[in-house]
Design a protein around this motif. Structure first.
Motif, PDB file in Angstrom:
ATOM      1  N   THR A 332      47.520  47.726  -4.055  1.00  0.00           N
ATOM      2  CA  THR A 332      46.475  47.732  -5.073  1.00  0.00           C
ATOM      3  C   THR A 332      46.968  47.110  -6.379  1.00  0.00           C
ATOM      4  O   THR A 332      46.178  46.618  -7.171  1.00  0.00           O
ATOM      5  N   SER A 333      48.285  47.143  -6.591  1.00  0.00           N
ATOM      6  CA  SER A 333      48.803  46.651  -7.870  1.00  0.00           C
ATOM      7  C   SER A 333      49.395  45.250  -7.713  1.00  0.00           C
ATOM      8  O   SER A 333      50.393  45.038  -7.022  1.00  0.00           O
ATOM      9  N   SER A 334      48.764  44.287  -8.407  1.00  0.00           N
ATOM     10  CA  SER A 334      49.276  42.917  -8.343  1.00  0.00           C
ATOM     11  C   SER A 334      50.656  42.843  -9.009  1.00  0.00           C
ATOM     12  O   SER A 334      51.525  42.091  -8.591  1.00  0.00           O
ATOM     13  N   GLU A 335      50.855  43.664 -10.034  1.00  0.00           N
ATOM     14  CA  GLU A 335      52.123  43.631 -10.760  1.00  0.00           C
ATOM     15  C   GLU A 335      53.272  44.092  -9.853  1.00  0.00           C
ATOM     16  O   GLU A 335      54.362  43.515  -9.852  1.00  0.00           O
ATOM     17  N   GLU A 336      52.972  45.149  -9.065  1.00  0.00           N
ATOM     18  CA  GLU A 336      53.999  45.683  -8.169  1.00  0.00           C
ATOM     19  C   GLU A 336      54.431  44.618  -7.157  1.00  0.00           C
ATOM     20  O   GLU A 336      55.618  44.409  -6.935  1.00  0.00           O
ATOM     21  N   LEU A 337      53.443  43.945  -6.547  1.00  0.00           N
ATOM     22  CA  LEU A 337      53.779  42.923  -5.546  1.00  0.00           C
ATOM     23  C   LEU A 337      54.551  41.772  -6.208  1.00  0.00           C
ATOM     24  O   LEU A 337      55.544  41.292  -5.661  1.00  0.00           O
ATOM     25  N   VAL A 338      54.108  41.364  -7.400  1.00  0.00           N
ATOM     26  CA  VAL A 338      54.784  40.260  -8.089  1.00  0.00           C
ATOM     27  C   VAL A 338      56.243  40.624  -8.381  1.00  0.00           C
ATOM     28  O   VAL A 338      57.155  39.816  -8.174  1.00  0.00           O
ATOM     29  N   TYR A 343      62.007  40.227  -7.689  1.00  0.00           N
ATOM     30  CA  TYR A 343      63.342  40.835  -7.589  1.00  0.00           C
ATOM     31  C   TYR A 343      63.923  40.726  -6.176  1.00  0.00           C
ATOM     32  O   TYR A 343      65.123  40.578  -5.998  1.00  0.00           O
ATOM     33  N   GLY A 344      63.052  40.773  -5.159  1.00  0.00           N
ATOM     34  CA  GLY A 344      63.555  40.773  -3.780  1.00  0.00           C
ATOM     35  C   GLY A 344      63.781  39.368  -3.244  1.00  0.00           C
ATOM     36  O   GLY A 344      64.674  39.156  -2.423  1.00  0.00           O
ATOM     37  N   TYR A 345      62.979  38.393  -3.676  1.00  0.00           N
ATOM     38  CA  TYR A 345      63.031  37.063  -3.055  1.00  0.00           C
ATOM     39  C   TYR A 345      63.184  35.937  -4.081  1.00  0.00           C
ATOM     40  O   TYR A 345      63.250  34.771  -3.739  1.00  0.00           O
ATOM     41  N   LYS A 346      63.198  36.320  -5.339  1.00  0.00           N
ATOM     42  CA  LYS A 346      63.295  35.344  -6.432  1.00  0.00           C
ATOM     43  C   LYS A 346      62.180  34.283  -6.361  1.00  0.00           C
ATOM     44  O   LYS A 346      62.400  33.074  -6.527  1.00  0.00           O
ATOM     45  N   VAL A 347      60.998  34.757  -6.056  1.00  0.00           N
ATOM     46  CA  VAL A 347      59.805  33.903  -6.070  1.00  0.00           C
ATOM     47  C   VAL A 347      58.842  34.542  -7.066  1.00  0.00           C
ATOM     48  O   VAL A 347      58.544  35.738  -6.962  1.00  0.00           O
ATOM     49  N   PHE A 348      58.415  33.748  -8.047  1.00  0.00           N
ATOM     50  CA  PHE A 348      57.531  34.309  -9.081  1.00  0.00           C
ATOM     51  C   PHE A 348      56.100  33.791  -8.930  1.00  0.00           C
ATOM     52  O   PHE A 348      55.861  32.579  -8.915  1.00  0.00           O
ATOM     53  N   SER A 350      51.841  34.823 -10.270  1.00  0.00           N
ATOM     54  CA  SER A 350      51.182  35.533 -11.378  1.00  0.00           C
ATOM     55  C   SER A 350      50.373  36.713 -10.856  1.00  0.00           C
ATOM     56  O   SER A 350      49.597  36.547  -9.910  1.00  0.00           O
ATOM     57  N   PRO A 351      50.531  37.872 -11.496  1.00  0.00           N
ATOM     58  CA  PRO A 351      49.684  39.006 -11.109  1.00  0.00           C
ATOM     59  C   PRO A 351      48.275  38.824 -11.679  1.00  0.00           C
ATOM     60  O   PRO A 351      48.104  38.377 -12.816  1.00  0.00           O
ATOM     61  N   GLY A 352      47.289  39.180 -10.885  1.00  0.00           N
ATOM     62  CA  GLY A 352      45.901  38.951 -11.301  1.00  0.00           C
ATOM     63  C   GLY A 352      45.450  39.797 -12.482  1.00  0.00           C
ATOM     64  O   GLY A 352      44.537  39.404 -13.212  1.00  0.00           O
ATOM     65  N   GLY A 359      40.763  41.238 -12.202  1.00  0.00           N
ATOM     66  CA  GLY A 359      41.825  40.481 -11.526  1.00  0.00           C
ATOM     67  C   GLY A 359      42.831  41.398 -10.836  1.00  0.00           C
ATOM     68  O   GLY A 359      43.698  40.927 -10.087  1.00  0.00           O
ATOM     69  N   GLN A 360      42.709  42.695 -11.096  1.00  0.00           N
ATOM     70  CA  GLN A 360      43.636  43.630 -10.428  1.00  0.00           C
ATOM     71  C   GLN A 360      43.350  43.565  -8.936  1.00  0.00           C
ATOM     72  O   GLN A 360      42.209  43.505  -8.508  1.00  0.00           O
ATOM     73  N   GLY A 361      44.437  43.560  -8.137  1.00  0.00           N
ATOM     74  CA  GLY A 361      44.230  43.462  -6.688  1.00  0.00           C
ATOM     75  C   GLY A 361      44.277  42.010  -6.203  1.00  0.00           C
ATOM     76  O   GLY A 361      44.072  41.745  -5.017  1.00  0.00           O
ATOM     77  N   TYR A 362      44.588  41.093  -7.123  1.00  0.00           N
ATOM     78  CA  TYR A 362      44.672  39.667  -6.748  1.00  0.00           C
ATOM     79  C   TYR A 362      45.957  39.070  -7.314  1.00  0.00           C
ATOM     80  O   TYR A 362      46.542  39.606  -8.263  1.00  0.00           O
ATOM     81  N   ILE A 363      46.392  37.969  -6.702  1.00  0.00           N
ATOM     82  CA  ILE A 363      47.506  37.203  -7.291  1.00  0.00           C
ATOM     83  C   ILE A 363      47.103  35.735  -7.379  1.00  0.00           C
ATOM     84  O   ILE A 363      46.189  35.293  -6.677  1.00  0.00           O
ATOM     85  N   ARG A 364      47.834  35.012  -8.230  1.00  0.00           N
ATOM     86  CA  ARG A 364      47.554  33.584  -8.401  1.00  0.00           C
ATOM     87  C   ARG A 364      48.834  32.801  -8.150  1.00  0.00           C
ATOM     88  O   ARG A 364      49.888  33.125  -8.699  1.00  0.00           O
TER      89      ARG A 364
END
Ligand SMILES: Cc1ncc(COP(=O)(O)O)c(C=O)c1O
Length: 386
Positions: A332-338, A343-348, A350-352, A359-364
Motif C-alpha cells: 500500500t505504501s509507495s514510499e516503502e517499496l521505493v 536500499y536492497g537493489y540500488k534502483v531508485f 519515484s513514490p507516487g 498517488g499513494q499506491g503507485y510508483i513512477r
C-alpha cells in the motif's frame, strides 16, 4: 533572532531536493545507483543546437542584457512551432513570452492572476509545484481528484459540483504527469465552457506533448479557449534541454502582458546565444522527434519489464517521459517499496505519494536512463519477490 516569512512555513523543501542527497549517499563506484526517479533527459540536444550556441557565444555583441520579451527570432520560431504541431496561430510579437523554463512561469502566472486568499484548483495527483507556488502566493488550494477507475481523466461532473465561482485559476497538465494520460478534446471543451461561465483562467502546462505521443494537442486549439486559457511549454523534455532553462507561455496579449509585468521585475532576459540555439531547436524537422521517440520507445519496453518484475500493473497507452504503475496487491505504501528497491537493489524510482494523496499506491519510473542502465536494473531485480 531573524524569523523566516510565514509563507515559507507553508511549503516543504521539494521532495527530490532532499531525497536525491540520500540517493547520492548510497552511490558507489562498484555498485552505482540506477536512478530511474527523475525526469531529467540524459541525452544531448541536436548537434546543430550546440553548434548554434558555440558559434554565437564567441561573438562580441551577444553578452549584454537581453530584452525581457526574448528575441523576435525566438518568438517567431515558437509561433511557427505552434502552427506546425498544434495548428494554433499565435502573434509572435504579442502572444508569446519566452521564460526561463516553464517552472518559473508557474510562479509568474500565479503572481499575475491570483490574490492572496483566492482559490486555485490543482490536480491530485499532479506536479507538486502548482500547490507549492499557490501556497507561497497565499492562495487557497482546492484539489480535483484524478482516479484510475476513470482512466485518470478529469471528472467534469465532479468539477461542476465544486464552488467554481470562487476559483481564479485552474491548473491543467495535459499530457498529464505522472499518469501519462492526455485529456480528451471533449474534456478540454467542457473545461473551457466552465471557465467562461465561472470566469477562471485555465493554464495548461504542456511540456510532455512531443514525447511518446503523436497526437499533439494545445488547449489553445479549442474553440474559445484563447479567452480563458494560457499554455506553458518548454524545450526541457522535447529537445533534451532541461538544464538550459528555456520555456514560454502563450496566450492572448492581455494575459502575456500581465505575466511580463511580473517577469520583468524578476529577471533580466535570457542569454542571447541560448535564445539563438533554442530557435535552432524549434526549427528542427519532425525527424528529431522520430529519432528521440525511437529511443524512448525501446526504454519504455525495458521499463515495462521492470514493472512486471515488481508485480505492478500499468496502462500501455501513456504519453511523456514516465510510466505510472499501480503497486502489486499487498503493497500500500509507495514510499516503502521505493526504499526497499533503493536500499536492497540500488534502483531508485519515484513514490507516487509525492504527487498527492491520489498517488499513494503507485510508483513512477522515468525513461531518462540508457538501455544498459535499464538492463542492469532488471538483472539486479531477477530474484525480487513481490
Ligand atoms: C508537469 C511539469 N511541468 C513543468 C515542469 C517544469 O519544466 P521546465 O523544465 O520547463 O521548467 C516539469 C518538470 O519536470 C513537469 O513535470
Amino acid at each position: 533572532m531573524i524569523n523566516i516569512a510565514d509563507r515559507i512555513k507553508s511549503v516543504e523543501e521539494y521532495y527530490f531536493s532532499k531525497k536525491l542527497q540520500e540517493v547520492r549517499s548510497l552511490d558507489s563506484h562498484d555498485f552505482p545507483i540506477i536512478n530511474l526517479g527523475i525526469g531529467s533527459p540524459d541525452l544531448a540536444p541536436h548537434a546543430s543546437v550546440i553548434q548554434a550556441l558555440n558559434d554565437s557565444a564567441a561573438q562580441d555583441d551577444v553578452h549584454a542584457y537581453q530584452s525581457y520579451r526574448g528575441t523576435a527570432e525566438l518568438r517567431k520560431a515558437i509561433a511557427d512551432y505552434y502552427t506546425r504541431y498544434f495548428h494554433v496561430e499565435l502573434n509572435s510579437d504579442r502572444e508569446i513570452l519566452p521564460l526561463v523554463g516553464s517552472k518559473e512561469g508557474i510562479m509568474h502566472i500565479t503572481q499575475a492572476f491570483v490574490n492572496p486568499g483566492e482559490k486555485v484548483l490543482v490536480p491530485n495527483p499532479g506536479y507538486p509545484t502548482y500547490a507549492a507556488v499557490s501556497n507561497l502566493a497565499q492562495a487557497k488550494i482546492g484539489y480535483y481528484d484524478l482516479k484510475e477507475e476513470n482512466n485518470w481523466q478529469i471528472d467534469i461532473e465532479a468539477i461542476e459540483k465544486m464552488e467554481l465561482d470562487q476559483v481564479k485559476l485552474f491548473w491543467l497538465n495535459s499530457p498529464h504527469m505522472p499518469t501519462g494520460v492526455q485529456y480528451s478534446i471533449a474534456v478540454l471543451q467542457k473545461l473551457v465552457v466552465l471557465a467562461k461561465q465561472h470566469e477562471f483562467l485555465i493554464v495548461n502546462d504542456n511540456p510532455y506533448s512531443m514525447i511518446l505521443n503523436t497526437d499533439y494537442q494545445s488547449i489553445l486549439s479549442i474553440d474559445g479557449a484563447s479567452e480563458v486559457a494560457i499554455e506553458l511549454n518548454s524545450l526541457s523534455k522535447s529537445h533534451n534541454m532541461a538544464g538550459w532553462r528555456i520555456g514560454w507561455c502563450a496566450g492572448k496579449q492581455e494575459f502575456v502582458d500581465a505575466i511580463l509585468k511580473v517577469k520583468s521585475n524578476m529577471d533580466s532576459g535570457m542569454f542571447k546565444p541560448m535564445q539563438l540555439a533554442a530557435t535552432e531547436a524549434l526549427n528542427l524537422g519532425n525527424d528529431w522527434f522520430e529519432s528521440l521517440n525511437k529511443i524512448y520507445h525501446k526504454r519504455r519496453k525495458l521499463a515495462e519489464q521492470i514493472l512486471l518484475k515488481l508485480g505492478c500493473s500499468f496502462s500501455n497507452n501513456q504519453q511523456g517521459l514516465f510510466l505510472w504503475a499501480k503497486l502489486p496487491a499487498g503493497h500500500t505504501s509507495s514510499e516503502e517499496l521505493v526504499d526497499q528497491l533503493l536500499y536492497g537493489y540500488k534502483v531508485f524510482l519515484s513514490p507516487g505519494f509525492i504527487f498527492g494523496t491520489q498517488g499513494q499506491g503507485y510508483i513512477r519510473i522515468s525513461l531518462c536512463a540508457n538501455e544498459n542502465q535499464f538492463k542492469t536494473a532488471l538483472d539486479r531485480l531477477q530474484n525480487y519477490q513481490s
